[in-house]
Scaffold this motif. Structure first.
Motif, PDB file in Angstrom:
ATOM      1  N   LEU A 183     -11.222 -53.626 -23.071  1.00 40.26           N
ATOM      2  CA  LEU A 183     -11.273 -52.621 -22.423  1.00 40.26           C
ATOM      3  C   LEU A 183      -9.975 -51.718 -22.087  1.00 40.26           C
ATOM      4  CD1 LEU A 183     -14.088 -53.340 -19.881  1.00 40.26           C
ATOM      5  CD2 LEU A 183     -14.538 -51.948 -21.784  1.00 40.26           C
ATOM      6  N   GLY A 184      -8.851 -52.545 -22.685  1.00 44.70           N
ATOM      7  CA  GLY A 184      -7.705 -51.861 -22.421  1.00 44.70           C
ATOM      8  C   GLY A 184      -7.012 -51.780 -20.908  1.00 44.70           C
ATOM      9  N   MET A 185      -7.729 -52.801 -20.264  1.00 46.75           N
ATOM     10  CA  MET A 185      -7.503 -52.755 -18.360  1.00 46.75           C
ATOM     11  C   MET A 185      -6.517 -53.760 -18.162  1.00 46.75           C
ATOM     12  SD  MET A 185     -11.165 -52.027 -16.919  1.00 46.75           S
ATOM     13  CE  MET A 185     -11.962 -50.386 -17.075  1.00 46.75           C
ATOM     14  N   LEU A 186      -6.248 -55.076 -19.150  1.00 45.85           N
ATOM     15  CA  LEU A 186      -5.829 -56.031 -18.345  1.00 45.85           C
ATOM     16  C   LEU A 186      -3.987 -56.241 -18.405  1.00 45.85           C
ATOM     17  CD1 LEU A 186      -7.116 -58.893 -17.447  1.00 45.85           C
ATOM     18  CD2 LEU A 186      -6.325 -59.871 -19.700  1.00 45.85           C
ATOM     19  N   TYR A 187      -3.832 -56.502 -17.342  1.00 48.07           N
ATOM     20  CA  TYR A 187      -2.258 -56.812 -17.076  1.00 48.07           C
ATOM     21  C   TYR A 187      -2.256 -58.087 -16.542  1.00 48.07           C
ATOM     22  CZ  TYR A 187       2.519 -56.351 -15.553  1.00 48.07           C
ATOM     23  OH  TYR A 187       3.980 -56.826 -15.495  1.00 48.07           O
ATOM     24  N   LYS A 188      -1.200 -59.153 -17.611  1.00 48.76           N
ATOM     25  CA  LYS A 188      -1.168 -60.508 -17.055  1.00 48.76           C
ATOM     26  C   LYS A 188       0.140 -60.627 -16.385  1.00 48.76           C
ATOM     27  CE  LYS A 188      -3.159 -62.431 -21.359  1.00 48.76           C
ATOM     28  NZ  LYS A 188      -3.137 -62.980 -22.526  1.00 48.76           N
ATOM     29  N   VAL A 189      -0.038 -61.517 -15.359  1.00 45.88           N
ATOM     30  CA  VAL A 189       1.070 -61.646 -14.456  1.00 45.88           C
ATOM     31  C   VAL A 189       1.271 -63.281 -14.724  1.00 45.88           C
ATOM     32  CG1 VAL A 189       2.033 -61.684 -12.230  1.00 45.88           C
ATOM     33  CG2 VAL A 189       0.227 -59.975 -12.967  1.00 45.88           C
ATOM     34  N   SER A 194       7.603 -67.163  -7.576  1.00 43.75           N
ATOM     35  CA  SER A 194       7.413 -67.137  -6.152  1.00 43.75           C
ATOM     36  C   SER A 194       6.646 -65.823  -5.841  1.00 43.75           C
ATOM     37  CB  SER A 194       8.841 -67.079  -5.498  1.00 43.75           C
ATOM     38  OG  SER A 194       9.248 -65.654  -5.593  1.00 43.75           O
ATOM     39  N   GLU A 195       5.844 -66.042  -4.564  1.00 37.80           N
ATOM     40  CA  GLU A 195       5.260 -64.935  -4.077  1.00 37.80           C
ATOM     41  C   GLU A 195       5.823 -63.581  -4.006  1.00 37.80           C
ATOM     42  OE1 GLU A 195       3.940 -65.681  -0.024  1.00 37.80           O
ATOM     43  OE2 GLU A 195       3.631 -63.703   0.365  1.00 37.80           O
ATOM     44  N   GLN A 196       7.116 -63.700  -3.772  1.00 46.19           N
ATOM     45  CA  GLN A 196       7.930 -62.226  -3.952  1.00 46.19           C
ATOM     46  C   GLN A 196       8.057 -61.791  -5.279  1.00 46.19           C
ATOM     47  OE1 GLN A 196       8.494 -65.137  -1.918  1.00 46.19           O
ATOM     48  NE2 GLN A 196       8.318 -63.819   0.057  1.00 46.19           N
ATOM     49  N   GLU A 197       8.450 -62.681  -6.280  1.00 40.23           N
ATOM     50  CA  GLU A 197       8.583 -62.272  -7.372  1.00 40.23           C
ATOM     51  C   GLU A 197       7.321 -61.779  -8.017  1.00 40.23           C
ATOM     52  OE1 GLU A 197      11.886 -64.972  -9.351  1.00 40.23           O
ATOM     53  OE2 GLU A 197      10.212 -65.976  -8.573  1.00 40.23           O
ATOM     54  N   ILE A 198       6.199 -62.280  -7.979  1.00 42.13           N
ATOM     55  CA  ILE A 198       4.817 -61.876  -8.353  1.00 42.13           C
ATOM     56  C   ILE A 198       4.597 -60.543  -7.751  1.00 42.13           C
ATOM     57  CG2 ILE A 198       2.390 -62.370  -8.473  1.00 42.13           C
ATOM     58  CD1 ILE A 198       2.926 -65.229  -8.211  1.00 42.13           C
ATOM     59  N   PHE A 199       4.689 -60.417  -6.360  1.00 41.45           N
ATOM     60  CA  PHE A 199       4.367 -59.048  -5.752  1.00 41.45           C
ATOM     61  C   PHE A 199       5.379 -57.942  -6.422  1.00 41.45           C
ATOM     62  CE2 PHE A 199       4.425 -56.046  -2.458  1.00 41.45           C
ATOM     63  CZ  PHE A 199       3.068 -55.352  -2.470  1.00 41.45           C
ATOM     64  N   ALA A 200       6.744 -58.144  -6.653  1.00 39.31           N
ATOM     65  CA  ALA A 200       7.455 -57.242  -7.237  1.00 39.31           C
ATOM     66  C   ALA A 200       7.189 -56.763  -8.574  1.00 39.31           C
ATOM     67  CB  ALA A 200       8.982 -57.941  -7.248  1.00 39.31           C
ATOM     68  N   ASP A 201       6.706 -57.803  -9.505  1.00 38.28           N
ATOM     69  CA  ASP A 201       6.223 -57.736 -10.661  1.00 38.28           C
ATOM     70  C   ASP A 201       4.899 -56.711 -10.804  1.00 38.28           C
ATOM     71  OD1 ASP A 201       4.855 -57.549 -13.094  1.00 38.28           O
ATOM     72  OD2 ASP A 201       5.350 -59.722 -13.644  1.00 38.28           O
ATOM     73  N   ILE A 202       3.926 -57.117  -9.861  1.00 37.95           N
ATOM     74  CA  ILE A 202       2.773 -56.207  -9.710  1.00 37.95           C
ATOM     75  C   ILE A 202       3.123 -54.693  -9.240  1.00 37.95           C
ATOM     76  CG2 ILE A 202       0.392 -55.983  -8.506  1.00 37.95           C
ATOM     77  CD1 ILE A 202       0.414 -58.941  -8.424  1.00 37.95           C
ATOM     78  N   SER A 203       3.923 -54.565  -8.148  1.00 44.34           N
ATOM     79  CA  SER A 203       4.122 -53.398  -7.754  1.00 44.34           C
ATOM     80  C   SER A 203       4.937 -52.544  -8.745  1.00 44.34           C
ATOM     81  CB  SER A 203       5.111 -53.583  -6.503  1.00 44.34           C
ATOM     82  OG  SER A 203       4.418 -54.383  -5.331  1.00 44.34           O
ATOM     83  N   LYS A 204       5.911 -53.239  -9.572  1.00 44.42           N
ATOM     84  CA  LYS A 204       6.603 -52.354 -10.447  1.00 44.42           C
ATOM     85  C   LYS A 204       5.526 -51.769 -11.346  1.00 44.42           C
ATOM     86  CE  LYS A 204      10.285 -52.653 -13.765  1.00 44.42           C
ATOM     87  NZ  LYS A 204      10.752 -53.557 -14.650  1.00 44.42           N
ATOM     88  N   HIS A 205       4.535 -52.594 -11.936  1.00 48.15           N
ATOM     89  CA  HIS A 205       3.650 -52.515 -12.922  1.00 48.15           C
ATOM     90  C   HIS A 205       2.773 -51.335 -12.245  1.00 48.15           C
ATOM     91  CE1 HIS A 205       0.310 -52.636 -15.932  1.00 48.15           C
ATOM     92  NE2 HIS A 205      -0.420 -52.690 -14.908  1.00 48.15           N
ATOM     93  N   LEU A 206       2.309 -51.608 -11.164  1.00 44.20           N
ATOM     94  CA  LEU A 206       1.325 -50.338 -10.583  1.00 44.20           C
ATOM     95  C   LEU A 206       2.076 -48.808 -10.436  1.00 44.20           C
ATOM     96  CD1 LEU A 206      -0.791 -52.430  -7.737  1.00 44.20           C
ATOM     97  CD2 LEU A 206      -1.464 -51.523  -9.977  1.00 44.20           C
ATOM     98  N   SER A 207       3.437 -49.015  -9.968  1.00 47.07           N
ATOM     99  CA  SER A 207       4.158 -47.746  -9.820  1.00 47.07           C
ATOM    100  C   SER A 207       4.182 -47.167 -11.211  1.00 47.07           C
ATOM    101  CB  SER A 207       5.652 -47.917  -9.080  1.00 47.07           C
ATOM    102  OG  SER A 207       6.697 -47.985  -9.844  1.00 47.07           O
ATOM    103  N   ASN A 208       4.621 -47.817 -12.195  1.00 42.81           N
ATOM    104  CA  ASN A 208       4.617 -47.377 -13.660  1.00 42.81           C
ATOM    105  C   ASN A 208       3.297 -46.584 -13.993  1.00 42.81           C
ATOM    106  OD1 ASN A 208       7.345 -48.237 -13.876  1.00 42.81           O
ATOM    107  ND2 ASN A 208       6.528 -50.120 -14.960  1.00 42.81           N
ATOM    108  N   LYS A 209       2.171 -47.034 -13.372  1.00 44.24           N
ATOM    109  CA  LYS A 209       0.789 -46.469 -13.632  1.00 44.24           C
ATOM    110  C   LYS A 209       0.602 -45.502 -12.697  1.00 44.24           C
ATOM    111  CE  LYS A 209      -0.912 -49.154 -17.005  1.00 44.24           C
ATOM    112  NZ  LYS A 209      -2.233 -49.019 -17.692  1.00 44.24           N
ATOM    113  N   GLY A 210       1.635 -44.831 -11.715  1.00 39.52           N
ATOM    114  CA  GLY A 210       1.309 -43.768 -10.966  1.00 39.52           C
ATOM    115  C   GLY A 210       1.002 -44.046  -9.684  1.00 39.52           C
TER     116      GLY A 210
END
Ligand code: AMP
Length: 211
Positions: A183-189, A194-210
């Motif tokens: 469906l073109g919806m998946l982002y693999k993390v 660490s908890e902080q690194e994972i959250f930074a990755d997710i936050s960056k991805h979401l911010s790229n998505k607007g």
């Protein structure tokens, strides 16, 4: 209703990341496992129905999950972070037909690492706060920071139930990777960080998505 989905093997940190994301975005955090455990603790009819299923590590029937969701959805208006839902193809179909799915985040972690994390995890039986005796220690050993209750291992973190939950994950939930990828919806993390690194990755991805 718009939503973001987090899924991954047990112990991959879904709950921790979902909580942080819900605070950052102002979305409600919905963890079906917590809702079911709450019914068990309150001795409701639903609690009686699912108690043995949960402690064995099996999945609760899809229709029970749909009814549970319908009963609480009116409380969550801005958006939802789903943590541990969907876990089957039928649940994924339900999700895409009933919600506006904004993002699906798959937390990737090896089975070995997941077992390590699960065995060091502790939970507060009173307020459901989560801890890890290696990476997320409570201030006072064995005691919940939030409400002062003595921490426990989860009832379904026994070796037998963990084995069963992994089996369910590989038989039922793993195929959702292809489902959402198609469906073109998946982002693999990469969830071995660490908890902080994972959250930074997710936050960056979401911010790229607007976001
Ligand atoms: P969790 O806290 O997410 O590990 O969930 C604990 C237990 O609740 C699972 O082992 C299942 O028995 C049940 N459960 C949670 N989410 C679901 C779901 N989406 N579908 C079916 N059963 C679920």
């Amino acid at each position: 209703m718009q939503c973001i989905v987090l899924f991954g093997i047990q112990g991959s940190g879904k709950g921790t990341q979902a909580k942080r994301l819900s605070e950052a975005l102002g979305y409600s955090h919905i963890n079906i496992g917590d809702l079911l455990r709450d019914h068990v603790a309150r001795n409701t009819k639903l609690g009686h129905k699912v108690q043995d299923i949960i402690s064995s590590g099996a999945l609760v029937d899809d229709h029970v999950i749909f009814d549970l969701l319908e009963s609480i959805l009116h409380e969550h208006v801005d958006g939802i972070i789903f943590d541990g839902f969907p876990r089957t193809v039928a649940q994924a179909d339900y999700l895409v037909h009933h919600f506006e799915v904004q993002e699906v985040l798959f937390l990737e972690l090896s089975e070995e690492e997941a077992i390590k994390r699960i065995s060091s995890r502790r939970v507060c039986p009173q307020c459901a706060a989560n801890y890890n005796i290696l990476t997320r220690k409570p201030r006072l050993e064995g005691v919940c920071d939030v409400c002062g209750t003595e921490l426990e291992m989860r009832a379904d973190d026994t070796p037998e139930a963990v084995h069963k939950r992994f089996e369910q994950f590989f038989e039922q939930t793993h195929q959702l990777i292809d489902y959402f990828e198609d469906l073109g919806m998946l982002y693999k993390v990469n969830a071995s960080r660490s908890e902080q690194e994972i959250f930074a990755d997710i936050s960056k991805h979401l911010s790229n998505k607007g976001f």
